[in-house]
Design a protein around this motif. Structure first.
Motif, PDB file in Angstrom:
ATOM      1  N   ASP A  10      21.524  11.918 -11.041  1.00 22.05           N
ATOM      2  CA  ASP A  10      21.446  10.791 -12.760  1.00 22.05           C
ATOM      3  C   ASP A  10      22.347  10.312 -13.093  1.00 22.05           C
ATOM      4  O   ASP A  10      22.341   9.707 -14.527  1.00 22.05           O
ATOM      5  CB  ASP A  10      19.623  11.321 -13.267  1.00 22.05           C
ATOM      6  CG  ASP A  10      20.461  12.303 -14.161  1.00 22.05           C
ATOM      7  OD1 ASP A  10      21.566  13.153 -13.973  1.00 22.05           O
ATOM      8  OD2 ASP A  10      20.282  12.823 -14.974  1.00 22.05           O
ATOM      9  N   ALA A  11      23.763  11.104 -12.336  1.00 16.55           N
ATOM     10  CA  ALA A  11      24.938  10.883 -13.523  1.00 16.55           C
ATOM     11  C   ALA A  11      25.374   8.970 -12.882  1.00 16.55           C
ATOM     12  O   ALA A  11      25.673   8.479 -11.618  1.00 16.55           O
ATOM     13  CB  ALA A  11      25.971  11.527 -13.622  1.00 16.55           C
ATOM     14  N   ASP A  37      22.833   2.944 -21.351  1.00 12.30           N
ATOM     15  CA  ASP A  37      21.112   2.731 -21.363  1.00 12.30           C
ATOM     16  C   ASP A  37      21.266   2.624 -19.653  1.00 12.30           C
ATOM     17  O   ASP A  37      20.461   2.882 -19.532  1.00 12.30           O
ATOM     18  CB  ASP A  37      20.474   1.680 -21.607  1.00 12.30           C
ATOM     19  CG  ASP A  37      21.008   1.496 -23.687  1.00 12.30           C
ATOM     20  OD1 ASP A  37      21.410   2.388 -23.703  1.00 12.30           O
ATOM     21  OD2 ASP A  37      21.337   0.443 -24.017  1.00 12.30           O
ATOM     22  N   SER A  40      21.193   8.392 -17.316  1.00 15.95           N
ATOM     23  CA  SER A  40      21.203  10.066 -18.296  1.00 15.95           C
ATOM     24  C   SER A  40      21.671  10.115 -18.763  1.00 15.95           C
ATOM     25  O   SER A  40      22.676  11.250 -19.799  1.00 15.95           O
ATOM     26  CB  SER A  40      19.609  10.090 -17.704  1.00 15.95           C
ATOM     27  OG  SER A  40      20.267  11.196 -16.764  1.00 15.95           O
ATOM     28  N   THR A  41      23.155  10.651 -17.826  1.00 13.69           N
ATOM     29  CA  THR A  41      24.292  11.179 -17.898  1.00 13.69           C
ATOM     30  C   THR A  41      25.447  10.587 -17.941  1.00 13.69           C
ATOM     31  O   THR A  41      26.091   9.537 -16.815  1.00 13.69           O
ATOM     32  CB  THR A  41      24.542  12.644 -16.751  1.00 13.69           C
ATOM     33  OG1 THR A  41      23.640  13.057 -17.161  1.00 13.69           O
ATOM     34  CG2 THR A  41      25.597  13.308 -17.148  1.00 13.69           C
ATOM     35  N   CYS A  67      26.975   8.963 -26.886  1.00 11.02           N
ATOM     36  CA  CYS A  67      25.961   8.704 -26.200  1.00 11.02           C
ATOM     37  C   CYS A  67      25.261  10.450 -27.000  1.00 11.02           C
ATOM     38  O   CYS A  67      24.327  11.272 -26.216  1.00 11.02           O
ATOM     39  CB  CYS A  67      26.875   9.826 -24.364  1.00 11.02           C
ATOM     40  SG  CYS A  67      27.467   8.379 -23.622  1.00 11.02           S
ATOM     41  N   ARG A  72      22.446  11.867 -24.353  1.00 14.31           N
ATOM     42  CA  ARG A  72      22.941  11.215 -23.285  1.00 14.31           C
ATOM     43  C   ARG A  72      24.397  12.873 -22.905  1.00 14.31           C
ATOM     44  O   ARG A  72      25.271  12.102 -23.892  1.00 14.31           O
ATOM     45  CB  ARG A  72      23.478  10.257 -22.856  1.00 14.31           C
ATOM     46  CG  ARG A  72      21.650   9.527 -22.424  1.00 14.31           C
ATOM     47  CD  ARG A  72      22.713   8.045 -22.544  1.00 14.31           C
ATOM     48  NE  ARG A  72      21.359   6.710 -22.240  1.00 14.31           N
ATOM     49  CZ  ARG A  72      20.714   6.415 -23.302  1.00 14.31           C
ATOM     50  NH1 ARG A  72      21.206   7.200 -24.172  1.00 14.31           N
ATOM     51  NH2 ARG A  72      19.826   5.721 -22.377  1.00 14.31           N
ATOM     52  N   ALA A 110      24.746  17.057 -14.935  1.00 17.96           N
ATOM     53  CA  ALA A 110      23.194  16.016 -14.578  1.00 17.96           C
ATOM     54  C   ALA A 110      22.183  16.779 -14.214  1.00 17.96           C
ATOM     55  O   ALA A 110      22.924  17.819 -13.707  1.00 17.96           O
ATOM     56  CB  ALA A 110      23.910  14.882 -13.458  1.00 17.96           C
TER      57      ALA A 110
END
Length: 113
Positions: A10-11, A37, A40-41, A67, A72, A110
């Motif tokens: 999810d990075a 945006d 998430s990482t 972040c 984040r 992540a």
């Protein structure tokens, strides 16, 4: 300077190659801000970064603050010795989370996909 953006887990990983200085830092800042945006990482892979000036440090500090404000995770990985020395001398090593490798950064920051 070249900037490549990759998605892993999810990075969002920004691979920065070349020199990060006053003339190239605005391009990195624009890409980071526009993509903030979408993941998430955020991880900056510096394995191909040969030089960093104070303008580059400012961009990374801005990204770190944004972040953090957004909740984040943010980190930098694979700093070459010359760039790592800049981080140490400037005190940024204590401000921005750094990792020896991309794998280490992903494992720490992540969530699994």
């Amino acid at each position: 300077m070249d900037i490549f953006c990759e998605k892993q887990s999810d990075a969002l990983i920004f691979v920065v190659r070349g020199r990060l200085d006053g003339s190239t830092a605005p391009a990195l800042q624009e890409q980071l801000i526009s993509q903030l945006d979408t993941a998430s990482t955020i991880i900056i892979d510096c394995s191909a970064l040969d030089y960093m000036a104070s303008a580059g440090l400012r961009v990374l500090l801005l990204a770190t603050k944004q972040c953090k404000k957004a909740g984040r995770p943010f980190g930098i990985c694979s700093l070459k010795d010359e760039v790592l020395e800049v981080f140490k001398l400037s005190g940024f090593i204590a401000i921005i989370e750094t990792f020896n490798s991309r794998e280490q950064a992903l494992a720490k920051l992540a969530s699994p996909a």
